[in-house]
Scaffold this active site. Sequence first.
Site, PDB file in Angstrom:
ATOM      1  N   ARG A 172       0.840  -1.200   0.000  1.00  0.00           N
ATOM      2  CA  ARG A 172       0.000   0.000   0.000  1.00  0.00           C
ATOM      3  C   ARG A 172       0.874   1.248   0.000  1.00  0.00           C
ATOM      4  O   ARG A 172       0.569   2.230  -0.686  1.00  0.00           O
ATOM      5  CB  ARG A 172      -0.930   0.009   1.217  1.00  0.00           C
ATOM      6  CG  ARG A 172      -2.050  -1.017   1.147  1.00  0.00           C
ATOM      7  CD  ARG A 172      -2.999  -0.880   2.308  1.00  0.00           C
ATOM      8  NE  ARG A 172      -3.799   0.330   2.209  1.00  0.00           N
ATOM      9  CZ  ARG A 172      -4.531   0.831   3.212  1.00  0.00           C
ATOM     10  NH1 ARG A 172      -4.555   0.214   4.387  1.00  0.00           N
ATOM     11  NH2 ARG A 172      -5.234   1.933   3.040  1.00  0.00           N
ATOM     12  N   CYS A 230      -1.088   6.513   8.781  1.00  0.00           N
ATOM     13  CA  CYS A 230      -1.467   5.218   8.216  1.00  0.00           C
ATOM     14  C   CYS A 230      -2.561   5.472   7.192  1.00  0.00           C
ATOM     15  O   CYS A 230      -2.531   6.477   6.488  1.00  0.00           O
ATOM     16  CB  CYS A 230      -1.909   4.253   9.305  1.00  0.00           C
ATOM     17  SG  CYS A 230      -3.268   4.890  10.315  1.00  0.00           S
TER      18      CYS A 230
END
Length: 271
Positions: A172, A230
């Site tokens: 990611r 995040c």
Amino acid sequence: MTDGPLISTDQLAASLGDVTVLDVRYLMGGPPGRELHEAGHVPGAAYVDLDEDLADPPGAGGRHPLPDERRFEQAMRRAGVRADRRVVVYDDWQGRAAARAWWLLKHHGHPDVRVLDGGWTAWEEEGHPVETGEASVETGDFAVGTDKRMPVVHADDVLDVDVLIDARAPERFRGETEPVDAVAGHVPGAVNVPTTDNLDAHGRFRSPDELYATYARVGATATGSVAAYCGSGVTAAHDVLAMAAAGIEAALYPGSWSGWITDSSRPVETG
């Protein structure tokens, strides 16, 4: 108890009568945490809902913005949190949801909050007592303080941080896949320390020396400014917690990637 942010299952078992325990079990897309709580929890633990109690609704601030202070205060009082009593928080997600509760309580002034190392999995596996049903707790007196104790950075400040850490999975971070958010990639200049790097093969936090070495490899040490983000602002607290265990102070970027990409003028980096 140790002076760090973590507590072992044996330490918690020996101090159950002297601490407030919060069950923050949560898994994105998983079964409701409250049902898991009622099926079995640490004796006396109150259930805390991450979406309802530890975050505001999604919006420009990301998928899990920091909760309204008064709503958070009331949720903590319902859970029995007191200013003069230690709090231990646990989940079944290797500390990722518990770290969010730890961070919020510390940020808003609670002086003594610990995360149960190994969480519910370790508690069960080691044969500690289990209580079922809905816990009955006495209302607490926790009050949100005006002096915020955990550093925060926002979108306008993030690019000025010396070391910006992305806590997401490597694929990611690199932008190879993005299963949740509308845009793939990362904040320019960020370095990747996925939350899995904080844990050993048993799902426990690595030693302070090992954690310090993990973060020092990307330039994050006890000197210079460090921040973590995040996807939604939740699991970044896991990196902040790991750094706290290693003696490194790190700020949280609450909006994180899901907040960053709400403004199309902000740059995105891949690779």
